[in-house]
Motif scaffolding. Structure first.
Motif, PDB file in Angstrom:
ATOM      1  N   LEU B  84     -11.574  29.752  48.145  1.00 48.36           N
ATOM      2  CA  LEU B  84     -11.368  30.987  47.376  1.00 48.36           C
ATOM      3  C   LEU B  84     -10.457  30.728  46.172  1.00 48.36           C
ATOM      4  N   ILE B  85      -9.390  29.974  46.405  1.00 50.90           N
ATOM      5  CA  ILE B  85      -8.444  29.700  45.316  1.00 50.90           C
ATOM      6  C   ILE B  85      -9.141  28.916  44.199  1.00 50.90           C
ATOM      7  N   SER B  86     -10.028  28.005  44.587  1.00 54.11           N
ATOM      8  CA  SER B  86     -10.707  27.207  43.557  1.00 54.11           C
ATOM      9  C   SER B  86     -11.632  28.065  42.697  1.00 54.11           C
ATOM     10  N   LYS B  87     -11.979  29.263  43.206  1.00 49.32           N
ATOM     11  CA  LYS B  87     -12.850  30.155  42.425  1.00 49.32           C
ATOM     12  C   LYS B  87     -12.050  31.025  41.467  1.00 49.32           C
ATOM     13  N   PHE B  88     -10.744  31.030  41.654  1.00 50.62           N
ATOM     14  CA  PHE B  88      -9.925  31.930  40.843  1.00 50.62           C
ATOM     15  C   PHE B  88      -9.780  31.357  39.431  1.00 50.62           C
ATOM     16  N   PRO B  89     -10.020  32.188  38.399  1.00 48.78           N
ATOM     17  CA  PRO B  89      -9.966  31.654  37.029  1.00 48.78           C
ATOM     18  C   PRO B  89      -8.550  31.245  36.622  1.00 48.78           C
ATOM     19  N   SER B  90      -8.454  30.118  35.957  1.00 50.18           N
ATOM     20  CA  SER B  90      -7.156  29.710  35.424  1.00 50.18           C
ATOM     21  C   SER B  90      -7.111  29.936  33.918  1.00 50.18           C
ATOM     22  N   VAL B  91      -8.193  30.500  33.406  1.00 48.07           N
ATOM     23  CA  VAL B  91      -8.253  30.900  32.001  1.00 48.07           C
ATOM     24  C   VAL B  91      -8.645  32.372  32.011  1.00 48.07           C
ATOM     25  N   ASN B  92      -8.048  33.162  31.145  1.00 44.54           N
ATOM     26  CA  ASN B  92      -8.390  34.580  31.098  1.00 44.54           C
ATOM     27  C   ASN B  92      -9.864  34.734  30.747  1.00 44.54           C
ATOM     28  N   PRO B  93     -10.672  35.274  31.662  1.00 41.70           N
ATOM     29  CA  PRO B  93     -12.103  35.358  31.371  1.00 41.70           C
ATOM     30  C   PRO B  93     -12.377  36.373  30.259  1.00 41.70           C
ATOM     31  N   SER B  94     -13.348  36.064  29.431  1.00 44.63           N
ATOM     32  CA  SER B  94     -13.713  37.011  28.382  1.00 44.63           C
ATOM     33  C   SER B  94     -14.527  38.145  28.998  1.00 44.63           C
ATOM     34  N   GLN B  95     -14.665  39.202  28.247  1.00 38.47           N
ATOM     35  CA  GLN B  95     -15.373  40.357  28.783  1.00 38.47           C
ATOM     36  C   GLN B  95     -16.826  40.025  29.095  1.00 38.47           C
ATOM     37  N   GLU B  96     -17.454  39.188  28.248  1.00 41.19           N
ATOM     38  CA  GLU B  96     -18.849  38.817  28.498  1.00 41.19           C
ATOM     39  C   GLU B  96     -18.970  38.120  29.846  1.00 41.19           C
ATOM     40  N   ASP B  97     -18.037  37.182  30.093  1.00 36.75           N
ATOM     41  CA  ASP B  97     -18.046  36.483  31.371  1.00 36.75           C
ATOM     42  C   ASP B  97     -17.948  37.484  32.511  1.00 36.75           C
ATOM     43  N   ALA B  98     -17.041  38.433  32.352  1.00 35.88           N
ATOM     44  CA  ALA B  98     -16.795  39.395  33.416  1.00 35.88           C
ATOM     45  C   ALA B  98     -18.041  40.230  33.672  1.00 35.88           C
ATOM     46  N   GLU B  99     -18.785  40.504  32.601  1.00 31.93           N
ATOM     47  CA  GLU B  99     -19.969  41.345  32.771  1.00 31.93           C
ATOM     48  C   GLU B  99     -21.162  40.575  33.326  1.00 31.93           C
ATOM     49  N   THR B 100     -21.326  39.355  32.860  1.00 36.23           N
ATOM     50  CA  THR B 100     -22.501  38.598  33.295  1.00 36.23           C
ATOM     51  C   THR B 100     -22.299  37.962  34.662  1.00 36.23           C
ATOM     52  N   ASN B 101     -21.044  37.670  34.996  1.00 34.63           N
ATOM     53  CA  ASN B 101     -20.791  36.971  36.249  1.00 34.63           C
ATOM     54  C   ASN B 101     -20.263  37.930  37.305  1.00 34.63           C
ATOM     55  N   ALA B 102     -21.072  38.156  38.324  1.00 30.61           N
ATOM     56  CA  ALA B 102     -20.694  39.124  39.352  1.00 30.61           C
ATOM     57  C   ALA B 102     -19.518  38.642  40.178  1.00 30.61           C
ATOM     58  N   ASN B 103     -19.279  37.319  40.168  1.00 33.66           N
ATOM     59  CA  ASN B 103     -18.174  36.781  40.966  1.00 33.66           C
ATOM     60  C   ASN B 103     -16.821  37.023  40.312  1.00 33.66           C
ATOM     61  N   MET B 104     -16.853  37.609  39.136  1.00 38.23           N
ATOM     62  CA  MET B 104     -15.623  37.745  38.372  1.00 38.23           C
ATOM     63  C   MET B 104     -14.795  38.964  38.756  1.00 38.23           C
ATOM     64  N   ASP B 105     -15.037  39.506  39.945  1.00 35.23           N
ATOM     65  CA  ASP B 105     -14.207  40.627  40.375  1.00 35.23           C
ATOM     66  C   ASP B 105     -12.879  40.075  40.893  1.00 35.23           C
ATOM     67  N   ILE B 106     -11.938  39.978  39.979  1.00 37.52           N
ATOM     68  CA  ILE B 106     -10.715  39.248  40.273  1.00 37.52           C
ATOM     69  C   ILE B 106      -9.817  39.949  41.284  1.00 37.52           C
ATOM     70  N   SER B 107      -9.734  41.258  41.184  1.00 32.90           N
ATOM     71  CA  SER B 107      -8.843  41.932  42.135  1.00 32.90           C
ATOM     72  C   SER B 107      -9.407  41.827  43.550  1.00 32.90           C
ATOM     73  N   ARG B 108     -10.731  41.808  43.651  1.00 35.33           N
ATOM     74  CA  ARG B 108     -11.343  41.636  44.961  1.00 35.33           C
ATOM     75  C   ARG B 108     -11.056  40.228  45.495  1.00 35.33           C
ATOM     76  N   LEU B 109     -11.211  39.258  44.620  1.00 32.93           N
ATOM     77  CA  LEU B 109     -10.953  37.869  45.006  1.00 32.93           C
ATOM     78  C   LEU B 109      -9.501  37.705  45.467  1.00 32.93           C
ATOM     79  N   LEU B 110      -8.590  38.330  44.740  1.00 29.82           N
ATOM     80  CA  LEU B 110      -7.176  38.239  45.111  1.00 29.82           C
ATOM     81  C   LEU B 110      -6.919  38.884  46.473  1.00 29.82           C
ATOM     82  N   ARG B 111      -7.579  40.004  46.724  1.00 27.42           N
ATOM     83  CA  ARG B 111      -7.426  40.651  48.041  1.00 27.42           C
ATOM     84  C   ARG B 111      -7.940  39.754  49.154  1.00 27.42           C
ATOM     85  N   LEU B 112      -9.088  39.115  48.901  1.00 32.34           N
ATOM     86  CA  LEU B 112      -9.655  38.192  49.892  1.00 32.34           C
ATOM     87  C   LEU B 112      -8.689  37.047  50.180  1.00 32.34           C
TER      88      LEU B 112
END
Lengths: 185, 165
Positions: B84-112
Protein backbone atom coordinates in the motif's frame (compact mmCIF):
# COMPACT_ATOMS: atom_id res chain seq x y z
CA UNK A 1 -2.91 91.50 -17.22
CA UNK A 2 -0.60 89.88 -14.72
CA UNK A 3 -3.03 87.03 -14.36
CA UNK A 4 -2.94 86.19 -18.01
CA UNK A 5 0.84 86.02 -18.14
CA UNK A 6 1.09 84.00 -14.97
CA UNK A 7 -1.66 81.62 -15.84
CA UNK A 8 0.21 79.49 -18.31
CA UNK A 9 3.15 78.17 -16.28
CA UNK A 10 0.87 77.44 -13.33
CA UNK A 11 -1.42 75.43 -15.53
CA UNK A 12 1.52 73.61 -17.00
CA UNK A 13 2.85 72.66 -13.62
CA UNK A 14 -0.61 71.58 -12.57
CA UNK A 15 -1.23 69.42 -15.58
CA UNK A 16 2.21 67.95 -15.24
CA UNK A 17 1.42 66.97 -11.66
CA UNK A 18 -1.92 65.52 -12.73
CA UNK A 19 -0.25 63.59 -15.49
CA UNK A 20 2.29 62.12 -13.10
CA UNK A 21 -0.41 61.20 -10.63
CA UNK A 22 -2.54 59.62 -13.34
CA UNK A 23 0.34 57.58 -14.70
CA UNK A 24 1.44 56.32 -11.30
CA UNK A 25 -2.15 55.54 -10.30
CA UNK A 26 -2.62 53.31 -13.31
CA UNK A 27 0.79 51.75 -12.98
CA UNK A 28 0.19 50.99 -9.31
CA UNK A 29 -3.22 49.49 -9.92
CA UNK A 30 -1.74 47.29 -12.62
CA UNK A 31 1.12 46.31 -10.35
CA UNK A 32 -1.18 45.32 -7.49
CA UNK A 33 -3.41 43.23 -9.68
CA UNK A 34 -0.38 41.72 -11.40
CA UNK A 35 1.10 40.65 -8.05
CA UNK A 36 -2.09 38.85 -7.05
CA UNK A 37 -2.39 37.07 -10.39
CA UNK A 38 1.28 36.14 -10.52
CA UNK A 39 1.21 34.80 -7.00
CA UNK A 40 -1.87 32.68 -7.53
CA UNK A 41 -0.46 31.34 -10.76
CA UNK A 42 2.78 30.20 -9.12
CA UNK A 43 1.59 28.84 -5.76
CA UNK A 44 0.84 25.36 -7.04
CA UNK A 45 4.12 25.13 -8.93
CA UNK A 46 6.02 26.03 -5.77
CA UNK A 47 3.93 23.70 -3.64
CA UNK A 48 4.57 20.71 -5.89
CA UNK A 49 8.29 21.44 -6.06
CA UNK A 50 8.67 21.76 -2.29
CA UNK A 51 6.51 18.70 -1.74
CA UNK A 52 8.38 16.36 -4.07
CA UNK A 53 11.92 17.67 -3.86
CA UNK A 54 12.29 18.42 -0.16
CA UNK A 55 9.35 17.43 2.04
CA UNK A 56 8.80 13.88 0.84
CA UNK A 57 12.42 12.63 0.78
CA UNK A 58 13.26 14.22 4.15
CA UNK A 59 10.08 12.99 5.80
CA UNK A 60 10.45 9.50 4.40
CA UNK A 61 14.06 9.24 5.55
CA UNK A 62 13.38 10.45 9.08
CA UNK A 63 10.19 8.40 9.31
CA UNK A 64 12.05 5.26 8.28
CA UNK A 65 14.71 5.82 10.91
CA UNK A 66 12.10 6.40 13.58
CA UNK A 67 10.20 3.28 12.59
CA UNK A 68 13.35 1.16 12.67
CA UNK A 69 14.44 2.62 16.02
CA UNK A 70 11.04 2.02 17.60
CA UNK A 71 11.09 -1.67 16.64
CA UNK A 72 14.66 -2.05 17.88
CA UNK A 73 13.61 -0.69 21.29
CA UNK A 74 10.73 -3.20 21.46
CA UNK A 75 12.80 -6.09 20.13
CA UNK A 76 15.83 -5.47 22.33
CA UNK A 77 13.80 -4.99 25.50
CA UNK A 78 12.07 -8.33 24.83
CA UNK A 79 15.41 -10.07 24.64
CA UNK A 80 16.92 -8.09 27.53
CA UNK A 81 19.85 -7.06 25.34
CA UNK A 82 22.59 -4.71 26.59
CA UNK A 83 22.09 -2.81 23.33
CA UNK A 84 18.74 -1.53 24.56
CA UNK A 85 20.17 1.69 26.00
CA UNK A 86 21.69 2.65 22.69
CA UNK A 87 18.40 1.92 20.93
CA UNK A 88 16.51 4.11 23.40
CA UNK A 89 19.01 6.94 23.08
CA UNK A 90 18.81 6.92 19.29
CA UNK A 91 15.03 6.68 19.30
CA UNK A 92 14.61 9.57 21.73
CA UNK A 93 17.05 11.73 19.77
CA UNK A 94 15.26 11.00 16.50
CA UNK A 95 11.88 11.82 17.99
CA UNK A 96 12.99 15.28 19.03
CA UNK A 97 13.97 16.24 15.47
CA UNK A 98 11.66 18.68 13.72
CA UNK A 99 11.31 19.49 10.07
CA UNK A 100 12.59 23.00 10.77
CA UNK A 101 15.80 21.51 12.23
CA UNK A 102 16.74 19.63 9.09
CA UNK A 103 15.03 21.56 6.30
CA UNK A 104 17.51 23.06 3.85
CA UNK A 105 17.56 26.83 3.54
CA UNK A 106 15.42 28.35 0.81
CA UNK A 107 18.06 30.67 -0.58
CA UNK A 108 15.75 32.34 -3.07
CA UNK A 109 13.29 33.11 -0.29
CA UNK A 110 16.03 34.51 1.93
CA UNK A 111 17.41 36.64 -0.88
CA UNK A 112 13.99 38.00 -1.74
CA UNK A 113 13.18 38.76 1.89
CA UNK A 114 16.48 40.63 2.14
CA UNK A 115 15.58 42.74 -0.91
CA UNK A 116 12.25 43.65 0.64
CA UNK A 117 13.92 44.61 3.86
CA UNK A 118 16.41 46.80 2.05
CA UNK A 119 14.06 48.55 -0.33
CA UNK A 120 11.00 48.94 1.89
CA UNK A 121 12.19 48.16 5.40
CA UNK A 122 9.48 45.53 5.55
CA UNK A 123 9.63 41.85 6.29
CA UNK A 124 7.94 39.37 3.99
CA UNK A 125 4.96 37.59 5.51
CA UNK A 126 5.37 33.95 6.37
CA UNK A 127 2.34 31.75 5.55
CA UNK A 128 0.08 31.70 8.58
CA UNK A 129 0.13 27.96 9.16
CA UNK A 130 3.89 27.81 9.17
CA UNK A 131 4.18 30.89 11.33
CA UNK A 132 1.84 29.32 13.90
CA UNK A 133 3.83 26.11 13.91
CA UNK A 134 7.11 27.94 14.53
CA UNK A 135 5.55 29.86 17.39
CA UNK A 136 4.33 26.62 18.97
CA UNK A 137 7.79 25.12 18.64
CA UNK A 138 9.33 28.19 20.22
CA UNK A 139 6.93 27.82 23.12
CA UNK A 140 7.83 24.14 23.42
CA UNK A 141 11.51 25.01 23.60
CA UNK A 142 10.83 27.58 26.30
CA UNK A 143 8.81 25.12 28.39
CA UNK A 144 11.51 22.50 28.02
CA UNK A 145 14.07 24.97 29.29
CA UNK A 146 11.90 25.87 32.25
CA UNK A 147 11.13 22.31 33.23
CA UNK A 148 14.70 21.05 32.93
CA UNK A 149 16.12 24.16 34.59
CA UNK A 150 19.78 24.86 33.97
CA UNK A 151 20.77 21.30 34.78
CA UNK A 152 21.71 20.34 31.30
CA UNK A 153 22.18 23.41 29.14
CA UNK A 154 23.88 21.45 26.38
CA UNK A 155 20.59 19.73 25.58
CA UNK A 156 18.92 22.94 24.57
CA UNK A 157 20.53 23.36 21.20
CA UNK A 158 18.36 22.06 18.38
CA UNK A 159 19.54 19.02 16.44
CA UNK A 160 20.93 19.54 12.94
CA UNK A 161 21.10 17.50 9.77
CA UNK A 162 24.64 16.50 10.75
CA UNK A 163 23.26 15.05 14.01
CA UNK A 164 20.65 13.11 12.07
CA UNK A 165 23.32 11.70 9.76
CA UNK A 166 25.32 10.54 12.78
CA UNK A 167 22.21 8.97 14.28
CA UNK A 168 21.67 7.10 11.05
CA UNK A 169 25.14 5.58 11.22
CA UNK A 170 24.56 4.56 14.84
CA UNK A 171 21.22 3.07 13.88
CA UNK A 172 22.76 1.09 11.01
CA UNK A 173 25.40 -0.29 13.36
CA UNK A 174 22.80 -1.19 15.94
CA UNK A 175 20.74 -3.07 13.36
CA UNK A 176 23.81 -5.10 12.42
CA UNK A 177 24.75 -5.78 16.04
CA UNK A 178 21.21 -6.92 16.73
CA UNK A 179 21.61 -9.49 13.99
CA UNK A 180 18.81 -8.01 11.88
CA UNK A 181 18.82 -7.53 8.17
CA UNK A 182 17.09 -4.44 6.78
CA UNK A 183 17.01 -3.18 3.24
CA UNK A 184 17.71 0.56 3.73
CA UNK A 185 17.07 1.48 0.12
CA UNK B 1 -10.04 66.72 -29.42
CA UNK B 2 -11.45 63.26 -30.13
CA UNK B 3 -8.04 62.01 -31.09
CA UNK B 4 -6.49 63.30 -27.86
CA UNK B 5 -9.08 61.53 -25.73
CA UNK B 6 -8.56 58.29 -27.60
CA UNK B 7 -4.81 58.31 -27.14
CA UNK B 8 -5.28 59.16 -23.49
CA UNK B 9 -7.29 56.00 -22.97
CA UNK B 10 -4.50 54.00 -24.57
CA UNK B 11 -1.97 55.67 -22.38
CA UNK B 12 -3.91 54.66 -19.29
CA UNK B 13 -4.03 51.09 -20.51
CA UNK B 14 -0.31 51.19 -21.29
CA UNK B 15 0.52 52.35 -17.78
CA UNK B 16 -1.72 49.66 -16.30
CA UNK B 17 -0.18 46.96 -18.48
CA UNK B 18 3.36 47.98 -17.65
CA UNK B 19 2.50 47.87 -13.95
CA UNK B 20 0.74 44.54 -14.33
CA UNK B 21 3.69 42.91 -16.06
CA UNK B 22 6.12 44.00 -13.35
CA UNK B 23 3.68 43.03 -10.60
CA UNK B 24 3.05 39.64 -12.14
CA UNK B 25 6.77 38.81 -12.14
CA UNK B 26 7.08 39.90 -8.53
CA UNK B 27 3.96 37.98 -7.54
CA UNK B 28 5.32 34.84 -9.15
CA UNK B 29 8.37 34.98 -6.94
CA UNK B 30 6.16 35.24 -3.86
CA UNK B 31 3.88 32.48 -5.05
CA UNK B 32 6.79 30.12 -5.66
CA UNK B 33 8.35 30.90 -2.29
CA UNK B 34 5.14 30.56 -0.33
CA UNK B 35 4.06 27.46 -2.25
CA UNK B 36 7.41 25.81 -1.64
CA UNK B 37 7.20 26.54 2.08
CA UNK B 38 3.75 24.97 2.31
CA UNK B 39 4.53 22.06 0.02
CA UNK B 40 7.63 20.92 1.83
CA UNK B 41 5.87 20.99 5.19
CA UNK B 42 3.00 18.98 3.79
CA UNK B 43 5.22 16.47 2.00
CA UNK B 44 7.31 16.01 5.11
CA UNK B 45 4.27 15.50 7.31
CA UNK B 46 2.70 12.92 5.00
CA UNK B 47 5.82 10.91 4.33
CA UNK B 48 7.18 11.03 7.86
CA UNK B 49 4.12 9.02 8.82
CA UNK B 50 4.37 6.65 5.85
CA UNK B 51 8.12 6.33 6.29
CA UNK B 52 7.59 5.39 9.92
CA UNK B 53 5.29 2.54 8.90
CA UNK B 54 7.75 1.55 6.21
CA UNK B 55 10.75 1.39 8.55
CA UNK B 56 8.69 -0.42 11.14
CA UNK B 57 7.55 -3.02 8.60
CA UNK B 58 11.03 -3.68 7.28
CA UNK B 59 12.43 -4.14 10.77
CA UNK B 60 9.63 -6.36 12.06
CA UNK B 61 9.89 -8.50 8.97
CA UNK B 62 13.52 -9.13 9.80
CA UNK B 63 12.68 -9.82 13.46
CA UNK B 64 9.96 -12.29 12.47
CA UNK B 65 12.30 -14.04 10.05
CA UNK B 66 14.87 -14.34 12.77
CA UNK B 67 12.27 -15.86 15.06
CA UNK B 68 11.14 -18.25 12.33
CA UNK B 69 7.67 -16.70 12.11
CA UNK B 70 7.65 -15.83 8.41
CA UNK B 71 4.22 -17.32 7.93
CA UNK B 72 2.50 -15.45 10.72
CA UNK B 73 -0.46 -13.13 10.38
CA UNK B 74 1.89 -10.23 11.14
CA UNK B 75 4.04 -11.04 8.10
CA UNK B 76 0.93 -11.02 5.98
CA UNK B 77 0.00 -7.54 7.26
CA UNK B 78 3.55 -6.33 6.64
CA UNK B 79 3.49 -7.45 3.02
CA UNK B 80 0.18 -5.69 2.40
CA UNK B 81 1.21 -2.55 4.26
CA UNK B 82 4.45 -2.20 2.29
CA UNK B 83 2.51 -2.72 -0.91
CA UNK B 84 0.00 0.00 0.00
CA UNK B 85 2.79 2.42 0.91
CA UNK B 86 4.50 1.79 -2.42
CA UNK B 87 1.29 2.94 -4.14
CA UNK B 88 1.25 6.23 -2.30
CA UNK B 89 2.36 9.13 -4.53
CA UNK B 90 5.58 10.87 -3.59
CA UNK B 91 4.87 13.59 -6.13
CA UNK B 92 1.76 15.75 -5.95
CA UNK B 93 -0.47 14.20 -8.61
CA UNK B 94 -1.89 16.53 -11.21
CA UNK B 95 -5.62 16.84 -11.60
CA UNK B 96 -5.58 14.88 -14.87
CA UNK B 97 -3.85 12.00 -13.12
CA UNK B 98 -6.40 12.12 -10.35
CA UNK B 99 -9.25 12.01 -12.83
CA UNK B 100 -7.95 9.34 -15.16
CA UNK B 101 -6.50 7.09 -12.48
CA UNK B 102 -9.09 5.55 -10.21
CA UNK B 103 -6.38 4.43 -7.79
CA UNK B 104 -5.62 8.03 -6.99
CA UNK B 105 -8.07 8.24 -4.12
CA UNK B 106 -5.43 9.32 -1.68
CA UNK B 107 -7.49 9.77 1.44
CA UNK B 108 -8.88 6.28 0.96
CA UNK B 109 -5.39 4.88 0.48
CA UNK B 110 -4.23 6.64 3.65
CA UNK B 111 -7.15 5.18 5.60
CA UNK B 112 -6.29 1.71 4.33
CA UNK B 113 -2.67 2.17 5.34
CA UNK B 114 -3.56 3.35 8.83
CA UNK B 115 -6.00 0.57 9.51
CA UNK B 116 -3.59 -2.03 8.16
CA UNK B 117 -0.92 -0.56 10.43
CA UNK B 118 -3.22 -0.86 13.43
CA UNK B 119 -4.04 -4.43 12.49
CA UNK B 120 -0.32 -5.16 12.33
CA UNK B 121 0.22 -3.62 15.77
CA UNK B 122 -2.61 -5.74 17.17
CA UNK B 123 -1.14 -8.93 15.75
CA UNK B 124 2.29 -8.04 17.19
CA UNK B 125 0.83 -6.99 20.53
CA UNK B 126 2.35 -3.51 20.40
CA UNK B 127 0.78 -0.11 20.98
CA UNK B 128 0.17 1.84 17.76
CA UNK B 129 2.08 5.08 17.33
CA UNK B 130 0.37 8.40 18.01
CA UNK B 131 0.39 9.02 14.27
CA UNK B 132 -2.47 6.56 13.88
CA UNK B 133 -4.22 7.87 17.00
CA UNK B 134 -4.11 11.33 15.49
CA UNK B 135 -5.79 9.90 12.46
CA UNK B 136 -8.66 8.58 14.55
CA UNK B 137 -9.15 11.97 16.15
CA UNK B 138 -8.99 13.49 12.70
CA UNK B 139 -12.01 11.55 11.48
CA UNK B 140 -14.14 13.65 13.83
CA UNK B 141 -13.29 16.73 11.87
CA UNK B 142 -13.87 15.23 8.50
CA UNK B 143 -14.61 18.56 6.87
CA UNK B 144 -11.15 20.13 7.18
CA UNK B 145 -9.59 16.82 6.20
CA UNK B 146 -11.55 16.84 2.98
CA UNK B 147 -10.59 20.38 2.04
CA UNK B 148 -6.99 19.58 2.85
CA UNK B 149 -7.06 16.57 0.67
CA UNK B 150 -7.87 18.84 -2.21
CA UNK B 151 -5.00 21.08 -1.28
CA UNK B 152 -2.41 18.63 -2.33
CA UNK B 153 -4.42 16.26 -4.42
CA UNK B 154 -6.48 18.31 -6.84
CA UNK B 155 -4.79 21.58 -6.35
CA UNK B 156 -4.44 22.22 -10.05
CA UNK B 157 -6.58 25.35 -9.71
CA UNK B 158 -5.38 26.76 -6.43
CA UNK B 159 -7.06 29.61 -4.69
CA UNK B 160 -4.91 31.75 -2.48
CA UNK B 161 -7.16 30.99 0.50
CA UNK B 162 -6.91 27.26 -0.03
CA UNK B 163 -3.18 27.30 -0.15
CA UNK B 164 -2.61 29.38 2.95
CA UNK B 165 -5.16 27.36 4.86
Amino acid sequence: MDDIWDDEPVQNAQSHAEWTKMSSDFTNTGYREGITAGKEGALQEGFDAGFAQIGVPLGRELGNMRGIASVLVAFLSQSGSPLLDEARTISTALNSVRFADIAPRDLEAEEHARQHLETEGEEVDVPEEIDDKRKMEGLEDMLNKLSSGALNPADHSRPTMADVTKLKTRLENLVLESGLNINWS
Amino acid sequence: MDFDLESLVHVEQDFYDAGYTDGYEHGRIHGLIEGRALGREKGFEMWEELGFYEGLCKTWRSVLEMQGKQDSRATHHITHLLDLISKFPSVNPSQEDAETNANMDISRLLRLIRSRYKALCASLGIVPSLRATDAEGGSDEDAPTTTRKSVWKVNAAPKAEDMSF
